[in-house]
Design an enzyme around this catalytic site. Structure first.
Site, PDB file in Angstrom:
ATOM      1  N   SER A 558       0.784  -1.056   0.066  1.00 27.05           N
ATOM      2  CA  SER A 558      -0.034  -0.091  -0.148  1.00 27.05           C
ATOM      3  C   SER A 558       0.739   1.380   0.034  1.00 27.05           C
ATOM      4  O   SER A 558       2.052   1.254   0.605  1.00 27.05           O
ATOM      5  CB  SER A 558      -1.074  -0.004   1.216  1.00 27.05           C
ATOM      6  OG  SER A 558      -1.592   1.241   1.336  1.00 27.05           O
ATOM      7  N   TYR A 571      -2.829  -0.648  10.538  1.00 27.78           N
ATOM      8  CA  TYR A 571      -2.885  -1.069   8.873  1.00 27.78           C
ATOM      9  C   TYR A 571      -1.651  -0.439   8.330  1.00 27.78           C
ATOM     10  O   TYR A 571      -0.782  -1.293   7.695  1.00 27.78           O
ATOM     11  CB  TYR A 571      -3.909  -0.451   8.335  1.00 27.78           C
ATOM     12  CG  TYR A 571      -4.035  -0.585   6.820  1.00 27.78           C
ATOM     13  CD1 TYR A 571      -4.537  -1.885   6.505  1.00 27.78           C
ATOM     14  CD2 TYR A 571      -3.623   0.336   6.045  1.00 27.78           C
ATOM     15  CE1 TYR A 571      -4.756  -2.023   4.956  1.00 27.78           C
ATOM     16  CE2 TYR A 571      -3.499   0.126   4.590  1.00 27.78           C
ATOM     17  CZ  TYR A 571      -4.201  -1.030   4.052  1.00 27.78           C
ATOM     18  OH  TYR A 571      -4.320  -1.303   2.763  1.00 27.78           O
TER      19      TYR A 571
END
Length: 681
Positions: A558, A571
């Site tokens: 990501s 996250y």
């Protein structure tokens, strides 16, 4: 209403091809003769419709038929230059074509056209070939069928064989067909129903005779009983990557595993080494299985390392022997040797590994060897198995007409022969990636905690395949579980022979501030992404190393692995862990030819399981926008002002693995529309 010759032919073909006792996949052919109007002259013209080269009787369509004018086809007898030049007649078939299009005529076209019967079948039934390959096949044919079926000594398929069968039909009006020595059967009839009935009479009569008169244990006594299923499959999964790597020495191959009762019984019997060494006989068999298999000569309970070492020795010996076979028979005009690796590997107690350029080819090769086992059993039950000699096998295996057929095949897709495992493949980025890799030629294992979602994606990928499992399979995998990951990889290996391309995509997210983040939140996200990626990479790297064929591992990380955003600690930290795994594994696995790269997306809203499960609402609240406009919000903060979709991530995975970046490893590819704060440094 009376059906047309084409409708009759297709109906008969489907009926015969649906039963493997009658013929094997893509084996044999059938024809029908009739009249049609010539659009040029307006008069009737006699035509023959016959299954074209490479087609399959069970799935034949009108487009798969070659259509020829009978007058021109039969006129070729007047210009036939003799058996030494009979291959030239195949090109002449093109000058007999009627109308536009149509399939390429096969080598058996003359057999159908020259025989004076409205309908003709040429089939490869196991029982028929058992008679055809028995040492006293001619005498058996006479004893079984009397004068209703004639014997034709072995002759390579071609124009002369068509003339021979036509003469037998003309001189034996009572005959319904022939046994072709070393090959199969041909039957005929005045109607399609009569032709089908005659084909089935020959096949069922041969089956009944073998059952009634055959010896009870034609393959010998049991010396290697099959291993119990769970242990057998575990050993097969351990061996398959090694065997696949060996059999991919000349060219990468996909594998298929078979432990059917026929295979296990054959390998349990004392006679299997002798019979396997004799090789297959029917041309359709050995064109797919090679002249003989590679056979492990150790008992099923031999230690794994001893088995692995022996397989390597046997493989080296097989390659040497195959090269010698080629040298013994090759002439100045022979095509180059296509490869010296075996297509069939037999392991007593465990089963058969078969290989090909794709899963269907590998599976069909295994099916053909099962046919060969049935043939050997039938021939040995009545007599002794006596296949055609090695020189004749070479003439067919390296036949210029077969070489021409290979040249007509389309170029392979970029990921052909590669086996891809995609975690989180049931939705979003994973589903899009699985579809893209399959579209580029890969065999795909769709892994997801939600097995139903994975099965849906696999079914979409497999739509239209002859067998759904030839393109994709679904497996359940909670990537936080060491046991489930190992089992998913084992299923992938048993399905396709190994793993070459891994996409670590499984993920989830919870949007929490630091003070709201619980230990459970932290452990859950690190468990799925950091721990899960580690487990998947470890298990698949073991397989890749055993294969010795290199490989690709791709992490869907990501932009958050390098970009600090609010309320995103767990996250972002888990994604940073994944990003560094890419660098660490690239450094460690490069010595094995395994490349490790990553893709850093921005928020992929549409089609995303993560965003649909609450993450989207949370992120929308953080940024103060409506949830349905979150994708647009993300797009507007990028340099390109475009929303990132699952298909864009899939395209990046393909770019990294499709062959054009073969010297790239340790790279992270941003797919975020241009987020300056996430630029890599």
């Amino acid at each position: 209403m009376t059906s047309s010759p084409v409708e009759q032919l297709l109906g008969r073909s489907h009926a015969l091809g649906a039963d493997p006792r009658n013929t094997n996949y893509a084996g044999g052919n059938a024809s029908a003769k009739g009249t049609a109007t010539d659009p040029v002259t307006g008069s009737d013209v006699e035509l023959m419709w016959v299954k074209g080269s490479g087609g399959d009787l069970g799935t034949l369509t009108a487009e798969g038929l070659a259509v020829l004018r009978l007058d021109r086809l039969r006129a070729l007898t007047g210009v036939y230059p003799g058996v030494e030049r009979e291959d030239e007649m195949v090109a002449a078939f093109d000058h007999c074509a009627f109308g536009k299009g149509g399939a390429a005529p096969s080598i058996d076209t003359a057999m159908h056209g020259l025989v004076e019967a409205a309908h003709v079948d040429h089939l490869h039934p196991d029982a028929g070939i058992a008679i055809a390959t028995a040492a006293d096949g001619e005498e058996l044919t006479r004893a079984i069928f009397g004068d209703r079926v004639a014997w034709v000594p072995w002759r390579r398929p071609g124009f002369q064989l068509g003339l021979d069968i036509a003469a037998i039909k003309r001189d034996n009006p009572q005959a319904i067909g022939v046994i072709l020595g070393g090959h199969g059967i041909t039957a005929w009839g005045a109607t399609s129903q009569e032709c089908e009935a005659n084909s089935l009479e020959i096949i069922r009569t041969a089956e009944a005779y073998i059952a009634e008169h055959g010896r009870p244990d034609p393959l010998g006594a049991v010396i290697h009983p099959p291993v119990e299923p769970a242990v057998r499959h575990a050993r097969a999964a351990e061996l398959f990557p090694l065997v696949r790597g060996l059999c991919s020495t000349d060219a990468p191959q996909v594998g298929h595993y078979t432990d059917s009762p026929e295979v296990l019984d054959f390998l349990a019997r004392a006679g299997h080494p002798r019979l396997a060494a004799l090789g297959t006989s029917c041309p359709d068999h050995f064109l797919r299985t090679k002249v003989r298999p590679m056979v492990l000569d150790l008992p099923p309970d031999a230690p794994l390392q001893q088995v692995a070492d022996r397989l390597r020795e046997l493989h080296a010996a097989y390659r040497t022997e195959y090269a010698a076979y080629y040298d013994r028979h090759a002439g100045p005009d022979s095509p180059p040797m296509r490869g010296a690796d075996p297509a069939i590997v037999l392991v007593p107690g465990i089963g058969m590994f078969s290989f090909g350029k794709d899963k269907q080819t590998a599976r069909v090769a295994g099916e053909f060897y099962v046919n060969a086992i049935n043939v050997m059993r039938g021939a040995e039950a009545l007599s002794s198995y006596a296949p055609i000699d090695e020189a004749e096998k070479f003439r067919i295996e390296y036949w210029e007409l077969e070489e021409a057929k290979l040249r007509r095949m389309p170029a392979p897709k970029p990921l052909a022969t590669r086996v891809a495992l995609v975690t989180g493949g049931g939705s979003g980025i994973g589903a899009a990636t699985a579809r893209r890799l399959a579209a580029e030629g890969a065999c795909v294992v769709v892994a997801d905690r939600d097995l139903g979602a994975a099965e849906k994606v696999a079914a979409e990928i497999a739509a239209g395949a002859h067998r759904p499992g030839d393109r994709a399979v679904a497996v359940r995998a909670d990537v936080t579980s060491e046991e489930e990951v190992a089992e998913a990889v084992r299923q992938a290996v048993l399905a396709f022979g190994g793993v070459d391309l891994v996409v670590n995509n499984a993920g989830l997210s919870l949007s929490r501030s630091l003070l709201e983040t619980t230990l459970a939140d932290w452990d859950l996200q690190h468990g799925v992404m950091a721990r899960g990626s580690f487990l998947v990479s470890r298990e698949t790297a073991r397989v890749m190393i055993d294969q010795g064929m290199g490989g690709d591992i791709v992490y869907i990380s990501s932009k958050n692995s390098v970009f600090a955003g609010p309320d995103n600690l767990a996250y972002g930290a888990a994604k940073a862990d994944q990003a560094h795994q890419v660098r660490l594994l690239a450094a460690e696995l490069g010595q094995h030819g395994i490349r490790v790269n990553g893709v850093n997306p921005d928020g992929v809203v549409r089609g995303s399981g993560i965003f649909a499960s609450g993450w989207g609402a949370n992120r929308a609240a953080v940024y103060g926008v409506e949830e349905e406009k979150l994708g647009e919000f993300y797009a507007q903060r990028t340099l390109l002002k475009r929303e990132v979709l699952p298909e864009h991530i899939a395209a990046a995975v393909f770019a990294l693995t499709g062959g054009e970046l073969s010297l790239t490893t340790g790279l992270h590819v941003p797919v975020d529309g241009g987020v300056a704060a996430a630029f890599l440094r």
